[in-house]
Design a protein around this motif. Sequence first.
Motif, PDB file in Angstrom:
ATOM      1  N   TYR A  15       1.161  -1.563   0.090  1.00  0.00           N
ATOM      2  CA  TYR A  15       0.038   0.073  -0.181  1.00  0.00           C
ATOM      3  C   TYR A  15       1.432   1.488   0.086  1.00  0.00           C
ATOM      4  O   TYR A  15       0.059   1.959  -0.053  1.00  0.00           O
ATOM      5  N   PHE A  18       0.057   3.932  -2.335  1.00  0.00           N
ATOM      6  CA  PHE A  18      -1.041   5.255  -2.335  1.00  0.00           C
ATOM      7  C   PHE A  18      -0.316   6.753  -1.876  1.00  0.00           C
ATOM      8  O   PHE A  18      -1.145   7.364  -2.052  1.00  0.00           O
ATOM      9  N   PHE A  96      -4.382   6.817 -10.780  1.00  0.00           N
ATOM     10  CA  PHE A  96      -5.690   5.597 -10.435  1.00  0.00           C
ATOM     11  C   PHE A  96      -6.405   5.538 -11.342  1.00  0.00           C
ATOM     12  O   PHE A  96      -6.643   3.756 -12.060  1.00  0.00           O
ATOM     13  N   LEU A 106      -6.460  -0.673  -5.833  1.00  0.00           N
ATOM     14  CA  LEU A 106      -6.755   0.753  -5.094  1.00  0.00           C
ATOM     15  C   LEU A 106      -8.149  -0.036  -4.784  1.00  0.00           C
ATOM     16  O   LEU A 106      -9.168   0.154  -3.396  1.00  0.00           O
ATOM     17  N   THR A 109      -9.048  -3.167  -1.980  1.00  0.00           N
ATOM     18  CA  THR A 109      -9.356  -2.455  -0.824  1.00  0.00           C
ATOM     19  C   THR A 109     -10.819  -2.338  -0.133  1.00  0.00           C
ATOM     20  O   THR A 109     -11.424  -2.655   1.264  1.00  0.00           O
ATOM     21  N   LEU A 144      -8.487   8.897  -1.159  1.00  0.00           N
ATOM     22  CA  LEU A 144      -8.697   7.908  -1.732  1.00  0.00           C
ATOM     23  C   LEU A 144      -9.769   6.968  -1.394  1.00  0.00           C
ATOM     24  O   LEU A 144     -10.349   7.023  -2.857  1.00  0.00           O
ATOM     25  N   ARG A 148     -12.539   6.031  -4.201  1.00  0.00           N
ATOM     26  CA  ARG A 148     -12.909   4.288  -4.802  1.00  0.00           C
ATOM     27  C   ARG A 148     -14.081   3.906  -4.806  1.00  0.00           C
ATOM     28  O   ARG A 148     -14.266   3.819  -5.970  1.00  0.00           O
TER      29      ARG A 148
END
Length: 155
Positions: A15, A18, A96, A106, A109, A144, A148
Amino acid sequence: MTGPILFYHQNEKPYGAFSNFSDHGVTINGKYYATTEHYFQAMKFSGNPDYQEAIRNADTPGLSKRMGGSRVKPGYDPNWEINKIEVMMTALRAKFTQHKKLKTLLLSTGDRQLVEHTTIDKEWADGGDGGDGTVGKNKLGKCLMRLRDELNGKQ
């Protein structure tokens, strides 16, 4: 697992990607930025294209951050505090969507909370509180999670 996902150092797998310091360049409005940190810091100086370019071309994301921290430079955007979340979202959308593996990461998650975890930042990170909101605002993690949701069609 259902707990929060903590990230900070760009080289920590999986991760660390990120982090805005991660080595994932983006092209936004026809210009290439070595990291999303470069883009974010450059956008603080909308009234000074030369300084924006200097930040964009900084050797490291750390240097771009230091350069962007200088609010006394001419051309600093007087509306920065109002605009910075959307600037960050622009950077993250580029990152992304231009790096498909990151998009997959992403989305993998699920609905877990994403937390930039460090004691040295109480605005964009959690200030060390693990994401419970008692110390830090975790703005990067929230951006984030917003992205997502967008990518999942929830917004």
